[in-house]
Scaffold this active site. Structure first.
Site, PDB file in Angstrom:
ATOM      1  N   ASP A  99     -23.928  19.406 -37.831  1.00 56.16           N
ATOM      2  CA  ASP A  99     -24.631  19.984 -36.597  1.00 56.16           C
ATOM      3  C   ASP A  99     -24.480  21.533 -36.587  1.00 56.16           C
ATOM      4  O   ASP A  99     -24.848  20.984 -38.032  1.00 56.16           O
ATOM      5  CB  ASP A  99     -24.155  18.948 -35.534  1.00 56.16           C
ATOM      6  CG  ASP A  99     -25.019  19.709 -33.997  1.00 56.16           C
ATOM      7  OD1 ASP A  99     -25.992  19.062 -33.763  1.00 56.16           O
ATOM      8  OD2 ASP A  99     -24.395  20.740 -33.165  1.00 56.16           O
ATOM      9  N   HIS A 292     -24.960  10.299 -34.657  1.00 53.36           N
ATOM     10  CA  HIS A 292     -25.622  12.429 -34.609  1.00 53.36           C
ATOM     11  C   HIS A 292     -24.116  12.232 -35.360  1.00 53.36           C
ATOM     12  O   HIS A 292     -24.210  13.355 -36.113  1.00 53.36           O
ATOM     13  CB  HIS A 292     -26.396  12.822 -33.680  1.00 53.36           C
ATOM     14  CG  HIS A 292     -26.244  14.271 -33.807  1.00 53.36           C
ATOM     15  ND1 HIS A 292     -27.125  14.686 -35.172  1.00 53.36           N
ATOM     16  CD2 HIS A 292     -25.263  15.349 -33.269  1.00 53.36           C
ATOM     17  CE1 HIS A 292     -26.354  15.714 -34.666  1.00 53.36           C
ATOM     18  NE2 HIS A 292     -25.715  16.288 -33.969  1.00 53.36           N
TER      19      HIS A 292
END
Length: 311
Positions: A99, A292
């Site tokens: 991320d 994610h």
């Protein structure tokens, strides 16, 4: 077992979890996360023969959170990692980021190939510096409600997330960025408007995990992490000297097939074209069905790929 300590680096204090002996591997987490996000990787990589260090990044958890928005540029966050290698008594490391930690890892490898001998990015492809500032590009394409834009005004997202920190962590980590609708903010609904707090947690996330994140964010608040987003345009300006630069060290990319960061128009293009930036890409692993929070969701597959890469 991992141990923890706080170390001075780059003029701030960095809290870190570490385990193992051998070549140094740094693990850089994203938003809204902590070094704890690497809880499945730290022991696995240590057992494979590495000295694994996962800091709470600048502005997060128990690390320093400078007051000034300008203290969160890509130069500051990469600078922290450069200084951390030295503070640990090492000259070189492999750097891994997920991320927001991925741009730190990619840029660290780009800026300082003498220190970072290999790089792995999870969920966020390597940097393609566009022709205009990212926020300008959004506006020019008629987008005014993307979450990056919502995060810009200091205090707005903080107030929303801090109203009920446990519910925030449950919604963002439990559903989170794998839901493309969460990327866009409906007027008056905030970032959490699309997400439900009453759904059961996914199998990979326990109540104890949520409690750990919530306790840390109760303490730190969300301002430090959100300040990373407030440097998106500034980072574009600062990285002008590296426009079109490549990362020549061995590299690895891992993402989940259901992660909206890589399935959107821009993300998909970047995944397809990443060899332009990474001529020495060893593997591009898209984990089928993964979302994610890939290193937490699919720890075994991520660990196997990281260990193969590191070896």
């Amino acid at each position: 077992m991992p141990s923890s300590r706080t170390i001075s680096a780059n003029g701030i204090e960095l809290f870190l979890c570490e385990q193992g002996q051998g070549p140094l591997v740094l693990l850089c987490h994203g938003w809204p996360e902590l070094s704890y996000s690497w809880r499945h990787q730290i022991p696995a990589l240590a057992d494979a023969g590495f000295h694994v260090v996962a800091p709470d990044m600048r502005g997060f958890g128990r690390s320093s959170a400078p007051a000034d928005v300008d203290a969160y540029s890509i130069f500051d966050t990469v600078g922290d990692m450069v200084a951390l290698v030295a503070a640990l008594g090492e000259k070189q490391a492999v750097i891994v980021g997920h991320d927001w930690g991925a741009p730190v890892a990619w840029h660290a490898a780009m800026f300082r190939p003498d220190i970072f001998t290999g790089v792995a990015g999870l969920s966020v492809p390597p940097p393609f510096r566009g022709r205009v500032r990212p926020l300008d590009a959004l506006r020019e394409s008629g987008i005014t409600n993307f979450y990056w834009q919502y995060f810009q005004t200091p205090g707005v997202a903080e107030a929303e997330f801090e109203r009920d920190v446990t519910a925030t962590m449950r919604m963002v980590l439990g559903r989170g960025i794998s839901d493309p609708s969460a990327m866009f903010i409906d007027q008056g609904k905030g970032f959490l408007g699309h997400l439900r707090a009453d759904q059961p947690l996914p199998k990979w996330l326990s109540e104890a995990d949520i409690a750990h994140f919530a306790e840390a964010y109760q303490e730190s608040g969300f301002r430090g992490g959100l300040n990373w987003y407030r440097n998106i345009d500034r980072n574009w300006e600062l990285t002008a000297p590296w426009h079109g630069a490549q990362i020549h060290q061995p590299s690895l990319f891992i993402a989940g097939s259901k992660d909206s960061v890589i399935t959107g128009l821009i993300g998909a293009k970047r995944v397809n074209e990443m060899e332009r930036v990474l001529p020495n890409l060893k593997q591009k692993l898209i984990i089928e069905g993964g979302g994610h929070w890939i290193q937490q969701e699919r720890a075994d597959e991520v660990n196997a790929a990281l260990i193969a890469f590191l070896k």
